[in-house]
Design a protein around this motif. Structure first.
Motif, PDB file in Angstrom:
ATOM      1  N   ALA A 529       0.802  -1.224   0.000  1.00 22.33           N
ATOM      2  CA  ALA A 529       0.000   0.000   0.000  1.00 22.33           C
ATOM      3  C   ALA A 529       0.837   1.279   0.000  1.00 22.33           C
ATOM      4  CB  ALA A 529      -0.943   0.000   1.194  1.00 22.33           C
ATOM      5  N   SER A 530       1.975   1.255   0.703  1.00 24.23           N
ATOM      6  CA  SER A 530       2.742   2.495   0.835  1.00 24.23           C
ATOM      7  C   SER A 530       4.034   2.484   0.025  1.00 24.23           C
ATOM      8  CB  SER A 530       3.098   2.718   2.303  1.00 24.23           C
ATOM      9  OG  SER A 530       4.038   1.738   2.730  1.00 24.23           O
ATOM     10  N   GLY A 531       4.484   1.296  -0.387  1.00 29.03           N
ATOM     11  CA  GLY A 531       5.748   1.200  -1.115  1.00 29.03           C
ATOM     12  C   GLY A 531       6.963   1.275  -0.195  1.00 29.03           C
ATOM     13  N   LYS A 532       6.717   1.449   1.115  1.00 29.14           N
ATOM     14  CA  LYS A 532       7.854   1.456   2.061  1.00 29.14           C
ATOM     15  C   LYS A 532       8.283   0.013   2.323  1.00 29.14           C
ATOM     16  CE  LYS A 532       5.996   5.476   4.473  1.00 29.14           C
ATOM     17  NZ  LYS A 532       5.400   5.959   5.705  1.00 29.14           N
ATOM     18  N   PRO A 533       9.459  -0.174   2.935  1.00 29.59           N
ATOM     19  CA  PRO A 533       9.888  -1.552   3.230  1.00 29.59           C
ATOM     20  C   PRO A 533       8.840  -2.268   4.089  1.00 29.59           C
ATOM     21  CG  PRO A 533      11.694  -0.026   3.583  1.00 29.59           C
ATOM     22  CD  PRO A 533      10.486   0.826   3.304  1.00 29.59           C
TER      23      PRO A 533
END
Ligand code: 87F
Length: 544
Positions: A529-533
C-alpha cells in the motif's frame, strides 16, 4: 410516533415464500413469516381427513442471497428466534444452547487444567468505574447501555450494563492481591453482556446482548502473562477447529484493531467465503500493566518490593455458533459438526402401504434410538405419522443432524438400516449388528470432512498479493488477502478509505491479523500500500 417501515426481503420465489421484517421503530423488529411453501405434507386432521400442510423451508440460496439465507437457516433450523420487542436481540433455542454448553464444558475442562476458577460478578457498572480511564473505552462509549430510572424515580447517577467486565472486576483484584503468594490469580465467568450496536445486527454475530466467557488473570511477570495469552488462544483455536470444524488463523491485531486498553491483542480469525468477510472469532489480550496502574493492582514481591501485576483478559462468545452456521450450512439448512450436534442421529420410519404395520416400524426406530443412547450417541426418532417421510427428511435436514437413519419393511426383513449423511447426502445400508461401529465411524468422517471442505475453501479464497492493483482485484473477488505491510497505523487507515465499501455494505478493508505463522519475507519486499519496506505479512479483508 412509531414509524413503520415494511422491508420486503425479496423472498417471493417460485416456492411462494413470503417473509417480511417490519421495522416499527429503531429498537424493535417484527418478523412475519407467511407460509413458506417449500414442502407439503399430508396431514390427517381430527376428523380423519387428509389435508395439505406446509413446512418452513429455506427460500433463498446461500450463494445468491447470503444475508437472508443466514437469517432463515438460523430461524427455520430452530437455533433462534428474533425478539420482537427489542431490535438486535434474539431468543436462543435449545439447539443453540446445547452447542453453547458443549463449548462451555470443553472450555471449562481446559481452563481448569490451568487453575482458572469460576466467579460471578454483577452485571452493573458504576459510571465512575466505567469511565475511570477514558482512553480504554474510547470508541466504545456509544455502545454502552445505561439504566437511568427505577420505577418512577430517576437514579442519582446512571448505572451501566456491563459491555465487558474489566471495570467491574479490577477494583476487587486491587483488594484481593496483596503479596506474591496471591498470584497468579485467574478468574473466569460465563455471563451475558450488552453492547448497544446501532446498526447491522445479525443473529449470533452481532447482537445487543450476547453470551460469552470472559477470563481475567493477573501474574507477577510479563513472561507468565504472555505464555497464558498463547495457551488460551490455542484452546480457542481448538474450540473452532476440533468442535465446530471451522478453520481459523491465529494472529496479532494491528495497533488500529487491538483493544485500546491492551498492550497487545492476539486473536483467531475466521473467513466467510460467501461474503468475502473476515470475522474475529475470539480474542486473548495481554493487558500489560495499563489496568494495574488505573486500578492500583500491586503486590509485594519476594524481596519486599511493590510491583504492578501483569494482566490478561480473553473472551469467546456465542458468535462462534454463527460462524459455524455460516461455514457449514447449505441450501437445505443447518449442518452440525457431530461433536457439537444437539442430535447426532435422527431415526425415521419409512412405511410402505400394506407391507408392515406402522407400529412395528416405529418400535424398530425406538429400538435403534435406545441402542444408540446406550452407546452414548445422542439420537432421537421422528415417528410422526401425520407427515410423509419425504417431508420429515427435509424438516430434519433443515435442523442439521449429521446422520439420518431410515427403517422400512425391507430393512426390517434384512436386519439392516439405511444411513444417510447430512454433509454429502451419501447413503449406505448397514447391518443392525454393525450399527454402532458404523455410526461412530461415519460421525468421525463427517467431522473431518466438514473441516477439510471448509479448510480447502479457505485456502481457495486466500490470495497472496504484493501490489495495490493485485490487492484491489483480490478484494473485488472477495478474497482473504495476505499482503506485505509496513505496519504503519496511517497506512492501514488509508487502505480502509481507499478500498471503499462493497455492494453488500461491507466497509473498507482492514487488517484481520498478522499471522503468528509468517511466510518468508524477502529483504527487499515492499508494502503493497505504501511502497515502504515491508515488516510483515498480514491478512487483509472486509470484515464483520
Ligand atoms: C463496548 C463497550 C464498552 C469491547 C466494548 O475482548 C467497552 C467495550 O472494552 C470494551 N467492547 N471492549 C473490549 C473488550 C476487551 C476484552 N474483555 C474481556 C475482550 C475479551 C474479554
Amino acid at each position: 410516533m412509531v414509524k413503520s417501515v415494511e422491508v420486503d426481503l425479496g423472498t417471493s420465489t417460485s416456492l411462494g415464500s413470503d417473509t417480511k421484517i417490519i421495522i416499527s421503530d429503531e429498537d424493535s423488529v417484527q418478523v412475519e413469516t407467511n407460509q413458506l411453501l417449500t414442502g407439503e405434507a399430508s396431514v390427517v386432521n381430527s376428523s380423519g381427513k387428509k389435508k395439505k400442510e406446509t413446512r418452513l423451508g429455506i427460500s433463498v440460496k446461500k450463494d445468491e442471497d447470503f444475508g437472508n439465507w443466514y437469517s432463515e437457516v438460523c430461524r427455520f433450523g430452530e437455533l433462534l428466534e428474533y425478539y420482537e420487542q427489542v431490535k438486535g436481540c434474539y431468543i436462543l433455542k435449545p439447539s443453540a444452547m446445547k452447542i453453547w454448553n458443549v463449548i462451555r464444558r470443553f472450555f471449562d475442562a481446559e481452563i481448569e487444567k490451568m487453575d482458572v476458577e469460576e466467579y460471578y460478578f454483577p452485571m452493573f457498572v458504576s459510571r465512575g468505574a466505567l469511565e475511570k480511564e477514558k482512553d480504554h473505552i474510547k470508541g466504545f462509549a456509544p455502545e454502552v447501555a445505561w439504566v437511568t430510572r427505577a420505577g418512577e424515580s430517576d437514579l442519582e447517577t446512571p448505572i451501566a450494563l456491563r459491555p465487558t467486565s474489566e471495570t467491574v472486576i479490577y477494583p476487587y483484584l486491587s483488594k484481593w492481591i496483596r503479596g506474591h503468594r496471591d498470584l497468579p490469580l485467574k478468574i473466569n465467568q460465563w455471563n451475558n453482556v450488552v453492547r448497544w450496536e446501532s446498526s447491522d445486527t445479525t443473529p449470533f454475530v452481532r447482537s445487543r446482548e450476547f453470551l460469552w466467557q470472559e477470563g481475567h488473570t493477573a501474574f507477577a511477570t510479563k513472561e507468565e502473562a504472555e505464555q497464558e495469552v498463547l495457551d488460551v488462544l490455542n484452546i480457542y483455536s481448538r474450540v473452532y477447529e476440533e468442535l465446530l470444524a471451522v478453520p481459523v488463523i491465529k494472529g496479532i491485531k494491528s495497533e488500529n484493531e487491538k483493544f485500546a486498553g491492551a498492550f497487545e491483542t492476539k486473536s483467531i480469525e475466521a473467513f466467510i467465503p460467501s461474503t468475502g468477510r473476515g470475522i474475529q472469532a475470539a480474542t486473548s489480550h495481554c493487558l500489560g500493566q495499563n489496568f494495574a496502574q488505573m486500578f492500583d493492582i500491586t503486590f509485594e514481591d519476594k524481596k519486599g518490593k511493590r510491583s504492578m501485576v501483569w494482566q490478561n483478559s480473553w473472551g469467546l462468545s456465542t458468535r462462534s455458533i454463527g460462524v459455524m452456521v455460516m461455514t457449514h450450512g447449505d441450501d437445505k439448512g443447518v449442518v452440525f459438526p457431530p461433536k457439537v450436534a444437539p442430535v447426532k442421529v435422527v431415526v425415521i420410519q419409512v412405511p410402505i402401504k400394506g407391507a408392515v404395520d406402522d407400529q412395528v416400524l416405529c418400535d424398530a426406530c425406538e429400538a435403534v434410538v435406545s441402542t444408540l443412547h446406550e452407546a452414548g450417541i445422542r439420537a432421537k426418532s421422528d415417528t410422526r405419522d401425520n407427515y410423509s417421510c419425504g417431508w420429515k427428511y427435509a424438516d430434519q435436514e433443515l435442523k442439521g443432524a449429521p446422520l439420518r437413519i431410515e427403517i422400512g419393511p425391507r430393512d426390517l426383513a434384512n436386519d439392516q438400516v439405511r444411513i444417510v449423511r447430512r454433509d454429502t447426502g451419501a447413503k449406505m445400508d448397514v447391518k443392525r449388528g454393525d450399527l454402532i461401529e458404523q455410526v461412530k465411524d461415519l460421525l468421525e468422517k463427517i467431522q473431518r470432512n466438514l473441516y477439510d471442505v471448509a479448510k480447502r475453501k479457505l485456502e481457495e479464497c486466500t490470495q497472496k498479493v504484493e501490489t495495490w492493483e493485485e490487492f484491489e482485484e483480490a478484494l473485488r473477488q472477495k478474497k482473504l488477502i495476505l499482503a506485505p505491510w509496513c505496519d504503519e497505523v496511517e497506512v492501514e487507515k488509508d487502505v480502509r478509505k481507499r478500498s471503499g465499501s462493497d455492494e453488500t455494505g461491507g466497509g473498507g478493508a482492514k487488517t484481520l491479523c498478522t499471522p503468528l505463522e509468517q511466510p518468508e519475507l524477502r529483504e527487499d519486499t515492499l508494502c503493497f500500500a505504501s511502497g515502504k519496506p515491508a515488516k510483515k505479512w498480514s491478512y487483509w479483508g472486509r470484515s464483520y
